[in-house]
Scaffold this motif. Sequence first.
Motif, mmCIF file in Angstrom:
data_model
loop_
_atom_site.group_PDB
_atom_site.id
_atom_site.type_symbol
_atom_site.label_atom_id
_atom_site.label_comp_id
_atom_site.label_asym_id
_atom_site.label_seq_id
_atom_site.Cartn_x
_atom_site.Cartn_y
_atom_site.Cartn_z
ATOM 1 N N LEU A 1 52.504 38.364 9.101
ATOM 2 C CA LEU A 1 51.592 39.629 8.599
ATOM 3 C C LEU A 1 51.741 40.617 9.703
ATOM 4 N N ASN A 2 52.058 40.281 10.761
ATOM 5 C CA ASN A 2 52.307 41.210 11.948
ATOM 6 C C ASN A 2 53.624 42.007 11.713
ATOM 7 N N GLY A 3 54.757 41.390 11.247
ATOM 8 C CA GLY A 3 55.849 42.127 10.839
ATOM 9 C C GLY A 3 55.725 42.960 9.566
ATOM 10 N N ILE A 4 54.862 42.435 8.796
ATOM 11 C CA ILE A 4 54.784 43.319 7.391
ATOM 12 C C ILE A 4 54.082 44.677 7.870
ATOM 13 N N SER A 5 53.292 44.504 8.847
ATOM 14 C CA SER A 5 52.047 45.738 9.231
ATOM 15 C C SER A 5 53.240 46.648 9.748
ATOM 16 N N MET A 6 54.161 46.299 10.335
ATOM 17 C CA MET A 6 55.346 47.195 11.043
ATOM 18 C C MET A 6 56.006 47.824 9.891
ATOM 19 N N SER A 7 56.405 47.122 8.908
ATOM 20 C CA SER A 7 57.054 47.575 7.606
ATOM 21 C C SER A 7 56.249 48.713 7.010
ATOM 22 N N ILE A 8 54.842 48.486 6.969
ATOM 23 C CA ILE A 8 54.014 49.399 6.208
ATOM 24 C C ILE A 8 53.956 50.730 7.007
#
Length: 349
Positions: free
Chosen positions: A227-234
């Motif tokens: 989810l950390n990685g996804i937050s970067m993508s967001i």
Amino acid sequence: MLIPKQIVIPALVRVKPGALDRIGIYAERHAFMRVKLFFSQDFEEEVVARLTKSLQLRNVQILQKTAVESVSFEKVTELFRQSSGNADAIIGFGGGKALDVAKYLAFLFRLPYLSVPTSLSNDGFCSPQSSLTVGDRRRALPSAMPFGVILDTAVCLDAPEILWHSGVGDLVSKFTAVTDWKMAFHAIGTPVDDFAALLSDASVHQFLGRPKRDLEGMRLLGTALLLNGISMSICGSSRPVSGSEHLISHALDRVSKRPRLHGLQVGVATYLMSLLQGQNSERIAELFDRTGFWQTIARHPFDRLEWLEAARVAPSIKSDFYTVLSSRDCLPEIKTALHSDPTLCECFR
Ligand SMILES: [Zn+2]
């Protein structure tokens, strides 16, 4: 007015024991019938055989099978020139290096990328960046978000314990990273993406509730790092996952005689930066107590002088990146903390 935004996230996510033996099924389901495989060179033959067998059972053709030795940008572009892009997908299998290289090749070939981590030492297995060395420096280069993440929790549980500590250290840095981001907003108007900050923050809390090194603990840590990685993508930046504590770690990579695992450096730096920020220190210290992180560091303490040099260099690592280190001259406070904070004293020599 709402501004439409396109967010790239993985379409396929499997986090469970035995997922490694089902990769052939997942590949077939998405019509990835011809793949290229990049794996960690230090793997035992039988681990790679498990993956290849799973692919062969579903008649997935392995066009290329390469052991990754180096994360140098030059070596990766050489690999790119030597091979063709006529595959359906690229698979990265292993620890940091193999995943960074495979992800970057997938980005260059514009091919879907399947990330298959075998340990959880940092959040790089599901992020839109690849960490490669350019010249003699490690750089985070823009890369492709994985199409799929296949995380076998039993395989990750088998990895050395120190890699798990490193993952815990990298995860906890979200506390200080998000605080730095909000400080940057108030000081110089850096825009904060509320949802990315919320997601990054929430991912840590999920793990805090049950910080154990067992199958369920691997699932929680793996999901949180994902989810950390996804937050970067967001939000399109590394702000939700990386702040002053990462600057210290990047500086250590430059000044240390022997840089240590990313998450071990980041974890200790997170506690140090939380003291400067005046927030979350107790919570972080308690988690590190419960997980045995402090004891792991104390067995091989860091060099105090190298850390002071890293703290001096850190604010200049990234331009236009406001953190607590930009707010004042923090060196005297850091020096005092490294010498007299009872928890940190154990971590340094
Ligand atoms: Zn990190």
